[in-house]
Write a protein that holds these residues in place. Structure first.
Motif, PDB file in Angstrom:
ATOM      1  N   ARG A 278       9.964 -12.518  -1.747  1.00 32.41           N
ATOM      2  CA  ARG A 278       9.667 -12.144  -3.124  1.00 32.41           C
ATOM      3  C   ARG A 278       9.624 -10.640  -3.339  1.00 32.41           C
ATOM      4  NH1 ARG A 278       4.614 -15.395  -5.286  1.00 32.41           N
ATOM      5  NH2 ARG A 278       5.247 -14.251  -7.140  1.00 32.41           N
ATOM      6  N   SER A 279       9.414  -9.908  -2.275  1.00 32.92           N
ATOM      7  CA  SER A 279       9.343  -8.455  -2.426  1.00 32.92           C
ATOM      8  C   SER A 279       9.720  -7.779  -1.118  1.00 32.92           C
ATOM      9  CB  SER A 279       7.922  -8.040  -2.835  1.00 32.92           C
ATOM     10  OG  SER A 279       7.802  -6.646  -2.840  1.00 32.92           O
ATOM     11  N   GLY A 280      10.753  -6.962  -1.160  1.00 36.00           N
ATOM     12  CA  GLY A 280      11.191  -6.274   0.036  1.00 36.00           C
ATOM     13  C   GLY A 280      10.727  -4.839   0.048  1.00 36.00           C
ATOM     14  N   THR A 281       9.656  -4.555  -0.666  1.00 34.83           N
ATOM     15  CA  THR A 281       9.187  -3.183  -0.793  1.00 34.83           C
ATOM     16  C   THR A 281       8.538  -2.671   0.484  1.00 34.83           C
ATOM     17  OG1 THR A 281       7.006  -3.828  -1.594  1.00 34.83           O
ATOM     18  CG2 THR A 281       8.743  -3.571  -3.244  1.00 34.83           C
ATOM     19  N   ALA A 282       8.444  -1.348   0.559  1.00 35.33           N
ATOM     20  CA  ALA A 282       7.785  -0.722   1.702  1.00 35.33           C
ATOM     21  C   ALA A 282       6.328  -1.156   1.787  1.00 35.33           C
ATOM     22  CB  ALA A 282       7.881   0.793   1.586  1.00 35.33           C
TER      23      ALA A 282
ATOM     24  N   SER B 146      13.247  -3.075  12.027  1.00 30.03           N
ATOM     25  CA  SER B 146      14.082  -3.219  10.828  1.00 30.03           C
ATOM     26  C   SER B 146      14.992  -4.432  10.962  1.00 30.03           C
ATOM     27  CB  SER B 146      14.905  -1.948  10.598  1.00 30.03           C
ATOM     28  OG  SER B 146      15.806  -1.717  11.663  1.00 30.03           O
ATOM     29  N   ALA B 147      15.486  -4.690  12.170  1.00 29.08           N
ATOM     30  CA  ALA B 147      16.347  -5.856  12.390  1.00 29.08           C
ATOM     31  C   ALA B 147      15.544  -7.149  12.294  1.00 29.08           C
ATOM     32  CB  ALA B 147      17.023  -5.751  13.757  1.00 29.08           C
ATOM     33  N   ALA B 148      14.337  -7.147  12.880  1.00 29.83           N
ATOM     34  CA  ALA B 148      13.514  -8.356  12.874  1.00 29.83           C
ATOM     35  C   ALA B 148      13.108  -8.757  11.461  1.00 29.83           C
ATOM     36  CB  ALA B 148      12.273  -8.149  13.742  1.00 29.83           C
ATOM     37  N   LEU B 149      12.776  -7.775  10.635  1.00 35.16           N
ATOM     38  CA  LEU B 149      12.333  -8.059   9.273  1.00 35.16           C
ATOM     39  C   LEU B 149      13.494  -8.083   8.272  1.00 35.16           C
ATOM     40  CD1 LEU B 149       9.040  -5.954   9.035  1.00 35.16           C
ATOM     41  CD2 LEU B 149       9.259  -8.440   9.260  1.00 35.16           C
ATOM     42  N   GLY B 150      14.649  -7.607   8.705  1.00 37.85           N
ATOM     43  CA  GLY B 150      15.792  -7.601   7.812  1.00 37.85           C
ATOM     44  C   GLY B 150      15.662  -6.609   6.680  1.00 37.85           C
ATOM     45  N   VAL B 151      15.099  -5.429   6.986  1.00 30.88           N
ATOM     46  CA  VAL B 151      14.921  -4.405   5.958  1.00 30.88           C
ATOM     47  C   VAL B 151      15.656  -3.135   6.396  1.00 30.88           C
ATOM     48  CG1 VAL B 151      12.708  -5.310   5.199  1.00 30.88           C
ATOM     49  CG2 VAL B 151      12.764  -3.552   6.987  1.00 30.88           C
ATOM     50  N   SER B 152      15.904  -2.248   5.455  1.00 32.27           N
ATOM     51  CA  SER B 152      16.611  -1.010   5.765  1.00 32.27           C
ATOM     52  C   SER B 152      15.715  -0.040   6.529  1.00 32.27           C
ATOM     53  CB  SER B 152      17.095  -0.342   4.478  1.00 32.27           C
ATOM     54  OG  SER B 152      15.996   0.171   3.752  1.00 32.27           O
ATOM     55  N   ARG B 153      16.350   0.906   7.204  1.00 30.55           N
ATOM     56  CA  ARG B 153      15.599   1.930   7.922  1.00 30.55           C
ATOM     57  C   ARG B 153      14.761   2.752   6.938  1.00 30.55           C
ATOM     58  NH1 ARG B 153      17.757   3.719  12.937  1.00 30.55           N
ATOM     59  NH2 ARG B 153      18.556   1.925  14.088  1.00 30.55           N
ATOM     60  N   ASN B 154      15.318   3.038   5.768  1.00 36.37           N
ATOM     61  CA  ASN B 154      14.586   3.837   4.784  1.00 36.37           C
ATOM     62  C   ASN B 154      13.312   3.126   4.324  1.00 36.37           C
ATOM     63  OD1 ASN B 154      16.374   5.987   4.812  1.00 36.37           O
ATOM     64  ND2 ASN B 154      17.601   5.209   3.106  1.00 36.37           N
ATOM     65  N   THR B 155      13.426   1.818   4.076  1.00 40.33           N
ATOM     66  CA  THR B 155      12.247   1.048   3.671  1.00 40.33           C
ATOM     67  C   THR B 155      11.201   1.063   4.773  1.00 40.33           C
ATOM     68  OG1 THR B 155      13.512  -0.418   2.224  1.00 40.33           O
ATOM     69  CG2 THR B 155      11.407  -1.251   3.036  1.00 40.33           C
TER      70      THR B 155
ATOM     71  N   ARG C 222      10.805   3.312   7.107  1.00 42.39           N
ATOM     72  CA  ARG C 222      10.213   4.643   7.230  1.00 42.39           C
ATOM     73  C   ARG C 222       9.144   4.867   6.161  1.00 42.39           C
ATOM     74  NH1 ARG C 222      16.197   7.166   8.076  1.00 42.39           N
ATOM     75  NH2 ARG C 222      16.403   6.639  10.290  1.00 42.39           N
ATOM     76  N   GLU C 223       9.384   4.353   4.957  1.00 47.02           N
ATOM     77  CA  GLU C 223       8.365   4.439   3.914  1.00 47.02           C
ATOM     78  C   GLU C 223       7.117   3.659   4.326  1.00 47.02           C
ATOM     79  OE1 GLU C 223       9.702   3.501  -0.042  1.00 47.02           O
ATOM     80  OE2 GLU C 223      11.691   4.305   0.364  1.00 47.02           O
ATOM     81  N   ALA C 224       7.337   2.503   4.942  1.00 50.02           N
ATOM     82  CA  ALA C 224       6.204   1.695   5.410  1.00 50.02           C
ATOM     83  C   ALA C 224       5.424   2.438   6.494  1.00 50.02           C
ATOM     84  CB  ALA C 224       6.702   0.351   5.948  1.00 50.02           C
ATOM     85  N   PHE C 225       6.141   3.098   7.405  1.00 51.34           N
ATOM     86  CA  PHE C 225       5.485   3.883   8.452  1.00 51.34           C
ATOM     87  C   PHE C 225       4.626   4.996   7.839  1.00 51.34           C
ATOM     88  CE2 PHE C 225       8.869   3.010  11.963  1.00 51.34           C
ATOM     89  CZ  PHE C 225       8.300   1.766  12.187  1.00 51.34           C
ATOM     90  N   GLN C 226       5.142   5.612   6.779  1.00 53.65           N
ATOM     91  CA  GLN C 226       4.381   6.671   6.120  1.00 53.65           C
ATOM     92  C   GLN C 226       3.085   6.124   5.526  1.00 53.65           C
ATOM     93  OE1 GLN C 226       7.061   8.414   3.282  1.00 53.65           O
ATOM     94  NE2 GLN C 226       8.214   9.564   4.814  1.00 53.65           N
ATOM     95  N   LEU C 227       3.147   4.923   4.961  1.00 58.49           N
ATOM     96  CA  LEU C 227       1.942   4.305   4.407  1.00 58.49           C
ATOM     97  C   LEU C 227       0.927   4.018   5.515  1.00 58.49           C
ATOM     98  CD1 LEU C 227       3.569   1.796   1.882  1.00 58.49           C
ATOM     99  CD2 LEU C 227       2.287   3.872   1.321  1.00 58.49           C
ATOM    100  N   LEU C 228       1.401   3.533   6.642  1.00 53.73           N
ATOM    101  CA  LEU C 228       0.509   3.237   7.764  1.00 53.73           C
ATOM    102  C   LEU C 228      -0.090   4.518   8.336  1.00 53.73           C
ATOM    103  CD1 LEU C 228       2.570   0.478   9.615  1.00 53.73           C
ATOM    104  CD2 LEU C 228       0.548   0.160   8.184  1.00 53.73           C
ATOM    105  N   ALA C 229       0.701   5.582   8.338  1.00 55.73           N
ATOM    106  CA  ALA C 229       0.184   6.874   8.812  1.00 55.73           C
ATOM    107  C   ALA C 229      -0.902   7.379   7.862  1.00 55.73           C
ATOM    108  CB  ALA C 229       1.314   7.885   8.921  1.00 55.73           C
ATOM    109  N   HIS C 230      -0.697   7.186   6.570  1.00 56.70           N
ATOM    110  CA  HIS C 230      -1.701   7.596   5.581  1.00 56.70           C
ATOM    111  C   HIS C 230      -2.999   6.818   5.778  1.00 56.70           C
ATOM    112  CE1 HIS C 230      -3.344   9.042   1.794  1.00 56.70           C
ATOM    113  NE2 HIS C 230      -3.601   7.801   1.454  1.00 56.70           N
ATOM    114  N   GLU C 231      -2.875   5.571   6.217  1.00 56.88           N
ATOM    115  CA  GLU C 231      -4.050   4.729   6.456  1.00 56.88           C
ATOM    116  C   GLU C 231      -4.641   4.966   7.840  1.00 56.88           C
ATOM    117  OE1 GLU C 231      -2.807   0.718   5.829  1.00 56.88           O
ATOM    118  OE2 GLU C 231      -2.132   1.105   3.781  1.00 56.88           O
ATOM    119  N   ARG C 232      -4.049   5.871   8.602  1.00 52.62           N
ATOM    120  CA  ARG C 232      -4.530   6.243   9.931  1.00 52.62           C
ATOM    121  C   ARG C 232      -4.372   5.108  10.941  1.00 52.62           C
ATOM    122  NH1 ARG C 232      -7.615  10.809  10.037  1.00 52.62           N
ATOM    123  NH2 ARG C 232      -8.840  10.067  11.798  1.00 52.62           N
TER     124      ARG C 232
END
Length: 229
Positions: free
Chosen positions: A17-21, A49-58, A60-70
């Motif tokens: 339903r949502s492939g967002t970061a 990215s291969a396991a979840l079927g999402v782009s590298r850019n998406t 990387r955005e997710a990684f940034q969110l996790l980094a923000h959450e420490r």
């Protein structure tokens, strides 16, 4: 196929339903706090990215969110890793937890909030897991219990703060002793706090919670010292 990659492949349906970061970050957050990815583990961009079927850019955005959450940290020329906590981290986390959780219980008492079903469910889940000696799941139930306590305050910001702090706390839980002696006492303390709330004594619930959090902090610091030593 087994391991973290296989787990993420089973998570693909969560992205229908949502492939967002944000959604990718939510999946990774859950897997980190469950111990699928242990502290210090490198989060492989190609395999995830291969396991979840999402782009590298998406991703990387997710990684940034996790980094923000420490929950994750980026190391130059090495990649992204699940964050490892130090003893000062644990002390700081528990200081914040006492402020947020005890304050939430106090506020809930002032407002007369008696919606304790989520708290009760967390306790039942913990008891069931303990009876089957699934101690990691007892730890998960404990996290749900504390989140439900904060949710009593009815504050979205307090609840969001609790989610982040509890997720950080869980980074350490996955490295602690998975034993009855470590986890079972939490269930007794949970039940005591709920009993005070049900009897209309949020003051006693707050006192019991304060004592509980200080004991848990001491226990985790001791476990950290044993592992580090």
């Amino acid at each position: 196929m087994t391991g973290p990659t296989a787990t993420l492949q089973r998570d693909r349906h969560l992205l229908v339903r949502s492939g967002t970061a944000e959604r990718v970050a939510a999946i990774l957050r859950d897997r980190i706090t469950e111990g699928v990815f242990l502290p210090g583990t490198r989060l492989s961009e190609p395999s995830i990215s291969a396991a979840l079927g999402v782009s590298r850019n998406t991703l990387r955005e997710a990684f940034q969110l996790l980094a923000h959450e420490r929950l994750a940290v980026h190391e130059l020329n090495r990649g992204v890793f699940v964050r490892e906590l130090s003893a000062p981290d644990i002390e700081d986390l528990y200081q914040v937890r006492r402020m947020v959780e005890c304050g939430a219980v106090r506020l809930a008492g002032e407002r007369g909030n008696r919606g304790f079903s989520a708290i009760e469910q967390a306790i039942v889940d913990g008891q069931r897991a303990a009876a089957e000696e699934r101690w990691r799941e007892v730890g998960s139930a404990s996290i749900h219990f504390h989140q439900a306590l904060v949710d009593l305050a009815g504050s979205d910001r307090a609840s969001a703060t609790a989610r982040q702090v509890l997720a950080e706390t869980r980074l350490f839980f996955v490295l602690t002793e998975s034993t009855r002696a470590f986890f079972e006492p939490y269930i007794v303390r949970h039940r005591r706090i709920l009993r005070h709330l049900e009897r209309g004594r949020p003051d006693l619930a707050e006192q019991a919670l304060e004592k509980y959090l200080r004991a848990a902090e001491k226990q985790l610091l001791a476990a950290y010292e044993r592992r580090s030593g």
